[in-house]
Design an enzyme around this catalytic site. Structure first.
Site, PDB file in Angstrom:
ATOM      1  N   ARG A  77       2.457 -87.627 -20.598  1.00 32.33           N
ATOM      2  CA  ARG A  77       1.764 -87.533 -22.178  1.00 32.33           C
ATOM      3  C   ARG A  77       1.151 -88.274 -22.608  1.00 32.33           C
ATOM      4  O   ARG A  77       0.479 -88.233 -23.923  1.00 32.33           O
ATOM      5  CB  ARG A  77       3.170 -87.979 -22.748  1.00 32.33           C
ATOM      6  CG  ARG A  77       4.712 -87.493 -22.015  1.00 32.33           C
ATOM      7  CD  ARG A  77       6.172 -87.360 -23.322  1.00 32.33           C
ATOM      8  NE  ARG A  77       6.303 -88.403 -22.172  1.00 32.33           N
ATOM      9  CZ  ARG A  77       8.146 -88.973 -22.749  1.00 32.33           C
ATOM     10  NH1 ARG A  77       8.101 -88.825 -23.736  1.00 32.33           N
ATOM     11  NH2 ARG A  77       8.325 -89.182 -21.843  1.00 32.33           N
ATOM     12  N   PHE A 119       6.331 -83.033 -21.706  1.00 33.07           N
ATOM     13  CA  PHE A 119       7.278 -82.166 -21.706  1.00 33.07           C
ATOM     14  C   PHE A 119       8.586 -81.979 -22.031  1.00 33.07           C
ATOM     15  O   PHE A 119       9.969 -81.639 -21.373  1.00 33.07           O
ATOM     16  CB  PHE A 119       7.494 -83.024 -20.152  1.00 33.07           C
ATOM     17  CG  PHE A 119       7.021 -83.686 -19.597  1.00 33.07           C
ATOM     18  CD1 PHE A 119       6.061 -84.887 -18.854  1.00 33.07           C
ATOM     19  CD2 PHE A 119       8.315 -84.686 -19.615  1.00 33.07           C
ATOM     20  CE1 PHE A 119       6.462 -86.113 -18.369  1.00 33.07           C
ATOM     21  CE2 PHE A 119       8.652 -85.905 -19.392  1.00 33.07           C
ATOM     22  CZ  PHE A 119       7.206 -86.782 -18.731  1.00 33.07           C
ATOM     23  N   HIS A 277      19.312 -93.035   1.824  1.00 32.15           N
ATOM     24  CA  HIS A 277      19.126 -93.656   2.966  1.00 32.15           C
ATOM     25  C   HIS A 277      20.161 -94.486   3.901  1.00 32.15           C
ATOM     26  O   HIS A 277      19.507 -93.816   5.013  1.00 32.15           O
ATOM     27  CB  HIS A 277      17.791 -94.968   2.699  1.00 32.15           C
ATOM     28  CG  HIS A 277      17.231 -94.516   0.828  1.00 32.15           C
ATOM     29  ND1 HIS A 277      16.370 -92.970   1.180  1.00 32.15           N
ATOM     30  CD2 HIS A 277      16.139 -95.539   1.004  1.00 32.15           C
ATOM     31  CE1 HIS A 277      15.404 -93.547   0.542  1.00 32.15           C
ATOM     32  NE2 HIS A 277      15.679 -94.608  -0.286  1.00 32.15           N
TER      33      HIS A 277
HETATM   34  C1  BG6 Z   1      13.683 -96.624  -2.764  1.00 35.25           C
HETATM   35  C2  BG6 Z   1      14.215 -97.554  -3.204  1.00 35.25           C
HETATM   36  O1  BG6 Z   1      14.438 -94.797  -2.550  1.00 35.25           O
HETATM   37  O2  BG6 Z   1      13.832 -96.976  -1.428  1.00 35.25           O
HETATM   38  C3  BG6 Z   1      14.064 -98.704  -3.839  1.00 35.25           C
HETATM   39  O3  BG6 Z   1      14.295 -96.880  -4.605  1.00 35.25           O
HETATM   40  C4  BG6 Z   1      13.705 -99.492  -2.271  1.00 35.25           C
HETATM   41  O4  BG6 Z   1      14.421 -99.260  -4.519  1.00 35.25           O
HETATM   42  C5  BG6 Z   1      12.688 -97.802  -1.851  1.00 35.25           C
HETATM   43  O5  BG6 Z   1      12.067-100.422  -2.692  1.00 35.25           O
HETATM   44  C6  BG6 Z   1      12.823 -98.980  -0.255  1.00 35.25           C
HETATM   45  O6  BG6 Z   1      11.752 -97.823   0.571  1.00 35.25           O
HETATM   46  P1  BG6 Z   1      11.262 -97.981   1.759  1.00 35.25           P
HETATM   47  O7  BG6 Z   1      10.479 -97.048   1.956  1.00 35.25           O
HETATM   48  O8  BG6 Z   1      10.414 -98.972   1.101  1.00 35.25           O
HETATM   49  O9  BG6 Z   1      12.217 -98.873   2.812  1.00 35.25           O
END
Ligand code: BG6
Length: 546
Positions: A77, A119, A277
């Site tokens: 934007r 957007f 994760h």
């Molecule tokens: C992200 C989160 O998905 O993963 C973050 O939103 C986090 O809060 C990050 O810091 C950690 O990723 P990595 O690859 O640094 O372990």
């Protein structure tokens, strides 16, 4: 075309993905992007674009992965022109991603464009269509596009609806392809994730929708599969007969940086890291061998694990889940802010910055084996690992009983003879170090030199940097390349997302409806609230301090 996009690659062009025709063994297929494409990045002036996406696209191009002409169009934007956008990306790539952005970057930058558009407004999309057509003209690109939505998640549905209404999401079979990459978090609970999915799937087919969990792009995470199913000796041990418990840790030393606090305060550790994760790591450790390495076979096995997680009923939440929030503390002599003092965070915030869960997979392989998951901000250091602790030997052959049945090291009155306190027998622990110092180690007991038969813990270790010359690619490089090639193996399928939310939802509900937490409850720079120790239970288990 004479630009460098078409120059010969300097890489091995084979990968471990099986061709559809693969019958036995692992057939290989080329890993380069063979067709012309445009990567259209929404949220072009944001952090993710500067830190991850632009550097990853540059590295892929430089390594020769783009075998046909390409372009990158950033949509944002703010008012700026192509030259300004290129310069900003180059500076960010140098300072934030450690890219040597010299003459090569300038050549790459020649294929990067900026398009200013609101957007959120439907009438912006015809302008975008015109700009894309203009960029693609003469580059032999019939309109193959990867739309990367690197925006606040709230904008995602609107962008997809407007792209679709403007006819920008592809023309169906045989025509140019249009794929959409959506960043996590995918919804904020089960219901919102299902709604989002329904909406997206009205406009994009499942095979054109790439839901990112960047952990799956990490080399070491993929190595979990390679290690388990590419070796004969370990996999037979991965089950309830041999494994005592598994600990999965995603620890971060950082707190909130920049403007992150305002977003994080609405999300928290469970939505931000645990739902995605941590559960993905668990699925990879616990899954059955897939029928092939094809996208559907791998994801089908992962989803089975997620569906087999023993549900945590709301009433069980206090027993099986611990949440925390960091308070102020001096770290290395420097005063450290508490979460509630971070920029953008509410003064009385109840958002968790730490969560630990005692999970269990209820299937024949894993029933009864605790999977201890934890993640947190402002822990002692940044480390992600999966530790598989094996059962100790059944008898204490090397253990000297404590005479008279006195208390042993662990304060248990078994006289150091019970299986737990049988301290002479070290547990064998297999540790997958995801980051940093990527590698794998196995600890075991060996006789200490000397006249007595006493044992000491030793380790066999493999480290990526010592064993391979190739640099470990960034997760986003791998994921962008796969999305550009149309390979969804390392992206989440709709049912995986739903199963993961299904497991986490009762926890969110219990927290929402229960009494307010007593936050802060851990000091920045420590391993989280003491209460988390309770989850690791049993007399010999305890959280590792990696
Ligand atoms: C992200 C989160 O998905 O993963 C973050 O939103 C986090 O809060 C990050 O810091 C950690 O990723 P990595 O690859 O640094 O372990």
């Amino acid at each position: 075309m004479s630009d460098t996009a078409t120059t010969a690659p300097r890489l091995s062009v084979l990968t471990g993905h099986p061709s559809p025709a693969a019958a036995g063994g692992m057939a290989m297929r080329p890993v380069r992007v063979a067709e012309p494409f445009t990567a259209v990045v929404f949220g072009a002036t944001g952090d993710l674009t500067a830190r991850k996406l632009a550097p990853a696209l540059f590295r892929l191009w430089r390594a020769g992965f783009f075998a046909a002409p390409f372009a990158v169009v950033g949509v944002g934007r703010r008012q700026k022109d192509d030259a300004q956008f290129r310069a900003e990306l180059r500076d960010a790539a140098r300072s934030l991603a450690g890219v040597e952005a010299g003459a090569e970057w300038d050549r790459f930058g020649g294929w990067v464009f900026y398009h200013r558009a609101d957007f959120t407004a439907a009438d912006s999309y015809q302008g975008l269509a015109g700009r894309l057509a203009e960029v693609e003209a003469g580059r032999g690109n019939p309109g193959n596009r990867l739309y990367y939505l690197a925006t606040d998640p709230d904008y995602v549905p609107g962008i997809v609806e407007r792209l679709s209404a403007a006819g920008l999401l592809g023309s169906g079979a045989g025509g140019p392809w249009a794929r959409v990459v959506v960043e996590k978090p995918f919804g904020h609970d089960l219901a919102s994730a299902l709604d989002l999915d329904q909406l997206l799937l009205r406009h994009v087919r499942e095979d054109g929708l790439f839901r990112i969990d960047h952990y799956l792009g990490k080399e070491t995470v993929q190595n979990l599969l390679a290690f388990r199913f590419g070796n004969g000796i370990f996999e037979p041990l991965f089950n309830r007969r041999h494994v005592d418990h598994v600990q999965i840790t995603v620890a971060e030393a950082d707190g909130m940086s920049g403007r992150r606090g305002a977003w994080y305060d609405r999300a928290g550790a469970l939505r931000d890291v645990a739902q995605n994760h941590l559960l993905q790591l668990l699925a990879l450790v616990a899954m059955e061998p897939p029928a092939s390495l094809g996208a559907d076979d791998v994801r089908t096995e992962k989803v089975k694990v997620l569906r087999n997680l023993v549900p945590i009923r709301q009433a069980d939440v206090p027993r099986r889940v611990v949440r925390g929030q960091y308070g102020p503390a001096a770290i290395n002599g420097e005063p450290g802010r508490g979460y509630r003092e971070e920029e953008g965070v509410a003064a009385g915030s109840r958002t968790e910055t730490f969560v630990a869960v005692r999970a269990e997979v209820d299937n024949w392989r894993w029933a009864g084996v605790p999977f201890l998951l934890r993640t947190g901000k402002r822990l002692p250091h940044r480390v992600t690992e999966v530790a598989v602790e094996f059962k100790r030997p059944p008898t204490g052959l090397f253990t000297a009983p404590v005479l008279g049945g006195g208390l042993c090291d662990r304060g248990c009155d078994c006289g150091a003879t019970c299986e737990c306190c049988n301290a002479g027998s070290q547990p064998n622990t297999l540790v997958f170090r995801i980051q940093p110092d990527e590698g794998i180690s196995l600890s075991f007991a060996a006789k200490r030199p000397g006249m007595q038969l006493t044992l000491g813990p030793v380790e066999m270790a493999f480290g990526y940097s010592a064993s391979f010359d190739e640099p470990v690619p960034e997760a986003y490089e791998r994921l962008l390349l796969d999305a550009l090639r149309g390979d969804p193996t390392l992206f989440l399928r709709s049912d995986e997302v739903a199963a993961a939310w299904g497991f986490m939802d009762p926890i969110l509900t219990a927290w929402r409806d229960g009494p307010p937490p007593e936050f802060p409850n851990y000091a920045a720079g420590t391993w989280g609230p003491a209460e988390a120790g309770r989850l690791a239970g049993g007399c010999r288990a305890g959280w590792r301090e990696p």
